[in-house]
Design an enzyme around this catalytic site. Structure first.
Site, short mmCIF file in Angstrom:
data_model
loop_
_atom_site.label_atom_id
_atom_site.label_comp_id
_atom_site.label_asym_id
_atom_site.label_seq_id
_atom_site.Cartn_x
_atom_site.Cartn_y
_atom_site.Cartn_z
N GLU A 1 6.47 -52.39 -17.57
CA GLU A 1 5.72 -51.38 -16.80
C GLU A 1 6.28 -50.00 -17.06
OE1 GLU A 1 7.48 -53.41 -13.43
OE2 GLU A 1 7.81 -51.47 -12.45
N TYR B 1 7.35 -50.42 -6.83
CA TYR B 1 7.69 -51.31 -7.94
C TYR B 1 8.86 -52.26 -7.63
CZ TYR B 1 10.91 -47.41 -8.69
OH TYR B 1 11.83 -46.43 -8.51
N LYS C 1 13.98 -46.39 -23.00
CA LYS C 1 13.65 -44.98 -22.88
C LYS C 1 12.85 -44.48 -24.09
CE LYS C 1 15.29 -42.90 -19.84
NZ LYS C 1 16.58 -42.45 -19.32
N ARG D 1 17.51 -42.31 -2.49
CA ARG D 1 18.54 -43.19 -3.01
C ARG D 1 19.95 -42.71 -2.68
NH1 ARG D 1 19.04 -45.06 -9.18
NH2 ARG D 1 20.11 -43.12 -9.56
N SER E 1 20.45 -48.46 -10.09
CA SER E 1 19.74 -47.81 -11.19
C SER E 1 19.56 -48.86 -12.29
CB SER E 1 20.49 -46.57 -11.65
OG SER E 1 21.71 -46.94 -12.20
N LEU E 2 19.13 -48.43 -13.45
CA LEU E 2 18.82 -49.37 -14.53
C LEU E 2 19.68 -49.07 -15.74
CD1 LEU E 2 14.93 -49.16 -14.32
CD2 LEU E 2 16.32 -51.16 -13.74
N CYS F 1 45.41 -31.05 -24.37
CA CYS F 1 46.44 -30.11 -23.92
C CYS F 1 47.63 -30.92 -23.43
CB CYS F 1 45.87 -29.27 -22.78
SG CYS F 1 47.13 -28.46 -21.79
N CYS G 1 46.21 -22.72 -20.85
CA CYS G 1 47.63 -22.56 -20.49
C CYS G 1 48.52 -22.30 -21.71
CB CYS G 1 48.14 -23.78 -19.72
SG CYS G 1 48.34 -25.25 -20.73
N CYS H 1 49.02 -27.06 -16.44
CA CYS H 1 47.77 -26.48 -16.95
C CYS H 1 46.78 -26.32 -15.80
CB CYS H 1 47.17 -27.38 -18.03
SG CYS H 1 45.58 -26.77 -18.61
N CYS I 1 46.10 -24.93 -26.07
CA CYS I 1 45.18 -25.00 -24.93
C CYS I 1 44.73 -23.58 -24.59
CB CYS I 1 45.88 -25.63 -23.73
SG CYS I 1 44.89 -25.55 -22.24
N LYS J 1 8.12 -46.47 -16.71
CA LYS J 1 9.21 -45.95 -15.88
C LYS J 1 8.78 -44.56 -15.42
CE LYS J 1 14.21 -45.27 -15.99
NZ LYS J 1 14.24 -43.98 -15.33
N ASP K 1 8.85 -40.94 -13.88
CA ASP K 1 9.88 -39.90 -13.82
C ASP K 1 9.74 -39.12 -12.52
OD1 ASP K 1 12.02 -38.42 -14.53
OD2 ASP K 1 11.02 -37.30 -16.13
S1 IVH Z 1 13.17 -50.90 -10.95
C1 IVH Z 1 16.98 -52.73 -9.06
N1 IVH Z 1 10.97 -49.90 -11.96
O1 IVH Z 1 14.38 -45.47 -12.58
C2 IVH Z 1 16.22 -51.84 -9.97
N2 IVH Z 1 12.74 -48.41 -11.45
O2 IVH Z 1 16.85 -45.18 -14.06
C3 IVH Z 1 15.17 -51.07 -9.29
N3 IVH Z 1 12.22 -46.05 -11.88
O3 IVH Z 1 16.49 -45.82 -9.82
C4 IVH Z 1 14.49 -50.13 -10.17
N4 IVH Z 1 10.16 -46.38 -12.59
O4 IVH Z 1 14.23 -44.62 -9.49
C5 IVH Z 1 12.21 -49.64 -11.51
N5 IVH Z 1 8.95 -49.13 -12.79
C6 IVH Z 1 10.17 -48.89 -12.35
C7 IVH Z 1 10.68 -47.60 -12.29
C8 IVH Z 1 11.98 -47.38 -11.84
C9 IVH Z 1 11.09 -45.48 -12.33
C10 IVH Z 1 13.45 -45.33 -11.55
C11 IVH Z 1 14.16 -45.77 -10.30
C12 IVH Z 1 15.53 -46.16 -10.75
C13 IVH Z 1 15.66 -45.37 -12.01
C14 IVH Z 1 16.71 -45.94 -12.92
#
Ligand code: IVH
Length: 711
Positions: free
Chosen positions: A127, A237, A325, A150, A93-94, A453, A438, A459, A435, A129, A131
């Site tokens: 680029e 991507y 974000k 994933r 993930s990022l 607690c 408990c 508990c 608590c 992101k 959703d």
């Molecule tokens: S790069 C090794 N590029 O965001 C990193 N991820 O929050 C590979 N996502 O798991 C990810 N747009 O599912 C990349 N332009 C983009 C993206 C992107 C959406 C998602 C992706 C990742 C998640 C992390």
């Protein structure tokens, strides 16, 4: 012989109609008893027999099939689910950034890691992101052979047949490397999402909360024909395993993927510095509403693939990329109540129960209130928050109008309160000092913002939360044993501590009568559960350590600790030896890069509590704990060696040196002890080099070190 016992082939048409009516009623009754009343009236075998009989009669007289045919009802057995796929290269993930300063820090951190000056050129791509949900497509000799979600990053679900139904995903590529894993995002456009929800309503189906849920729900259909009927799209991507490089730069690689037939995002740009990155972010943010699909931020990546390679990865995110974000969406609603939840470490957490409100497309009815200071209007340092003009903080009271927000996937939070709308009689919230579960004293240590607690093992809330953590995804991750089942089993006294999970079959498995008579359990799911539990007896050391749920010891730290000690026996012995929080074993523990004294103390004290040790011994007796995995480094000269870097390095930064040593299977420690194999000493090395000399540890300078690892 009445028609009720006759073979389907022997029935007349009118008898068949009567029999179908009888079966529909019987099966509806059985379903109700099973699912809603928790009191099955017929056996699973009998249930299956009736369903088969119904199907056979319908096959003979298709025109007699009833509108309420049992064939169309969801059966008792849960879906088999998808096969599992191990990703050849982990899907990561990022890391997230929320403001421009975070982006400047990201750039600085990369320069520091690579040893670049502020004035050295460093190009990034930028680029949207998307959703949606990420998908990995594996092509061998140009053929699409596998598509996987994933999952937990290491293991995903096999959704190959479903992916083949998506128009944006090519089945064949011309001129691609022999092995090519293309990664990207599956998503649904706003128009298609609207139309899908209309169609769902028309046919009495459930509406999706947002395009992402719709995309996820559509891709994860067991029947690929349903996926085909849903208008899914795909942007490429990134990539996983490759038999040959795609290009020398990120943008070059994306252009190559576009040339191979993939959709790539048209808003991808190269940026020469942070100012250009942030400017592109603003442009994308302005156009967000008219894009036609959901995005939740902008992703920046280092453009040079050689630099990406040098930068490498942290445990779950690349160092060379970050997600910037968009700001969270906000909404006002009424605070109906404040409940106190007790967590696995005893922390009392206040939860806001809200009048349901839509925030960013999702209905929110709960939000966190963090801790008692946050409710009273103070931050962790005691400074007022939500203060009015004269500096008086605004506290939060039951009945208040509060502002709620969601940032990314995280739990909603309460940001602000509107005192002008407060009821005259509203009273200040009194945070409990006992608590609620408990009754033990709930104590707040000086300097801690959290009240805990003191009940420990007595508990029930702590016990349940510990068990939930134990079975969670990054820990034991047992299929079919989630938070809900753990609560049920704990309430019934079937599971009190982790070890009990592994003796369930022994205690309740015979005939499986007891388990399968419970709500939600059938013969098949009960037997699947026992199998899933058995499959987890073999467990990675890092998962076991994380699963213990020790305060401050997270997933990443557990992996570091597991790698450092290698085996359960070594880890356990070291924790006993470190008990005085002093001496070589203690030094060795806090010498692990990423383990500080607070975490170490928490771990050592948990591992030395007599009751905890007994419970652990019972658990470990049920398990086959796997030694920590090291990178495959058969020919590495430093595999399993403990290395300490000290003084300044000139050819690369300390961080890069450490990451490279670890990638070669070495352990990097922050302090020198008898266990140290090599000290790499640069100019300015001081006490560590001296200590190494005293202990007779090998000392190398940077060039000697590079000769060693580069051969
Ligand atoms: S790069 C090794 N590029 O965001 C990193 N991820 O929050 C590979 N996502 O798991 C990810 N747009 O599912 C990349 N332009 C983009 C993206 C992107 C959406 C998602 C992706 C990742 C998640 C992390």
């Amino acid at each position: 012989m009445s028609f009720e016992t006759r073979e389907p082939e022997a029935l007349t048409e009118s008898e068949a109609a009567d029999e179908l009516a009888r079966l529909a009623a019987l099966l509806a009754e059985a379903n109700l008893a099973y699912h809603a009343k928790d009191a099955p009236e017929i056996s699973d075998a009998e249930y299956d027999r009736l369903k088969r009989r119904n199907a056979a009669i319908e096959a003979r007289f298709p025109h007699l099939k009833r509108a309420d045919s049992p064939a169309d009802q969801v059966g008792a057995a849960p879906a088999e689910g998808f096969g599992k796929v191990r990703h050849s290269v982990r899907m990561l993930s990022l890391a997230n950034a929320f403001d421009d300063a975070d982006i400047a820090d990201f750039d600085k951190g990369i320069r520091r890691y690579l040893g670049l000056a502020d004035t050295d050129a460093l190009i990034y791509t930028s680029e949207p992101k998307i959703d949606g949900l990420s998908l990995s497509l594996r092509y061998e000799d140009g053929e699409l052979v596998q598509a996987a979600t994933r999952g937990d990053g290491a293991i995903g679900e096999n959704v190959t047949e479903n992916a083949r139904t998506i128009a944006d995903i090519p089945h064949r590529l011309e001129g691609a490397p022999a092995v090519l894993e293309v990664r990207g995002e599956v998503y649904m456009s706003h128009d298609d999402f609207g139309a899908l929800n209309e169609a769902q309503t028309a046919r009495g189906g459930k509406r999706f909360a947002n395009p992402r849920n719709a995309a996820a729900g559509s891709l994860r259909q067991l029947d690929p024909e349903i996926t085909r009927s849903r208008p899914l799209r795909f942007f490429a991507y990134a990539w996983g395993e490759l038999s040959a490089p795609l290009a020398e730069t990120q943008l070059g690689a994306i252009e190559r993927l576009a040339a191979l037939g993939f959709q790539t995002n048209p808003l991808t740009r190269r940026c020469a510095d942070v100012a250009e990155m942030v400017a592109h972010y603003r442009r994308i943010e302005e156009g967000r509403a008219t894009l036609g699909y959901d995005i939740d931020g902008v992703v920046y990546k280092v453009d040079s693939l050689a630099l990406q390679e040098r930068l490498g990865f942290r445990s779950t995110t690349p160092r060379w990329a970050i997600a910037h974000k968009f700001p969270a969406e906000l909404a006002w609603t009424r605070l109906v109540a404040i409940d106190i939840q007790v967590g696995r470490t005893g922390a009392l957490s206040p939860v806001a129960r809200l009048q349901p409100v839509t925030v960013g497309g999702v209905v929110v009815s709960n939000a966190t209130l963090h801790n008692e200071d946050y409710i009273a209007g103070f931050d962790s340092k005691g400074a007022p928050i939500r203060a009015d003009a004269d500096g008086t903080p605004k506290d939060i009271r039951v009945g208040d109008w509060v502002q709620v927000y969601r940032a990314g996937d995280v739990i909603p939070k309460v940001a602000d309160v509107d005192i002008s709308r407060r009821d005259a009689g509203a009273e200040m919230f009194q945070f409990p000092v006992h608590c609620p579960e408990c009754g033990s004293d709930a104590i707040r240590e000086p300097g801690d913002s959290v009240r805990r607690c003191s009940g420990g093992l007595i508990c029930p809330a702590q016990a349940v939360e510990k068990l939930k953590h134990f079975v969670s995804r990054a820990a034991f991750d047992i299929d079919g044993l989630g938070a809900k089942q753990v609560e049920q089993f704990h309430a019934d006294g079937w599971i009190r501590e982790p070890a009990d999970i592994f003796t369930l079959r022994e205690r309740y498995g015979t005939g499986m009568q007891q388990l399968k008579n419970r709500e939600g359990w059938g013969e098949k799911s009960a037997s699947n559960l026992f199998d899933a539990i058995d499959a987890r007896r073999e467990i990675a050391l890092s998962r076991l350590i994380f699963g213990l749920g020790v305060r401050h010891v997270g997933e990443q730290a557990s992996a570091l600790i597991a790698r450092h000690y290698g085996s359960w026996t070594a880890f356990d012995a070291a924790m006993l030896a470190a008990e005085p929080c002093d001496g070589p074993a203690w030094e060795d523990l806090i010498g692990i890069d990423g383990v500080g004294p607070v975490m170490a103390k928490s771990l050592v004290s948990a591992m030395n509590q007599p009751a905890e040790r007994e419970s652990l011994a019972r658990l470990v007796a049920q398990l086959d704990v796997q030694d920590a995995e090291r990178p495959q480094v058969a020919d590495s000269p430093v595999a399993d060696k403990t290395i300490v870097f000290t003084g300044s390095l000139e050819k690369m930064t300390r961080a890069e040196a450490k990451a490279r040593a670890e990638a070669l299977g070495a352990k990097v420690s922050g302090s020198v002890s008898a266990k140290t194999d090599i000290v790499v000493a640069g100019p300015g090395a001081g006490s560590k080099e001296k200590k190494a000399r005293e202990l007779g540890v090998t000392i190398l300078d940077e060039d000697e070190w590079l000769d060693l690892i580069e051969g």
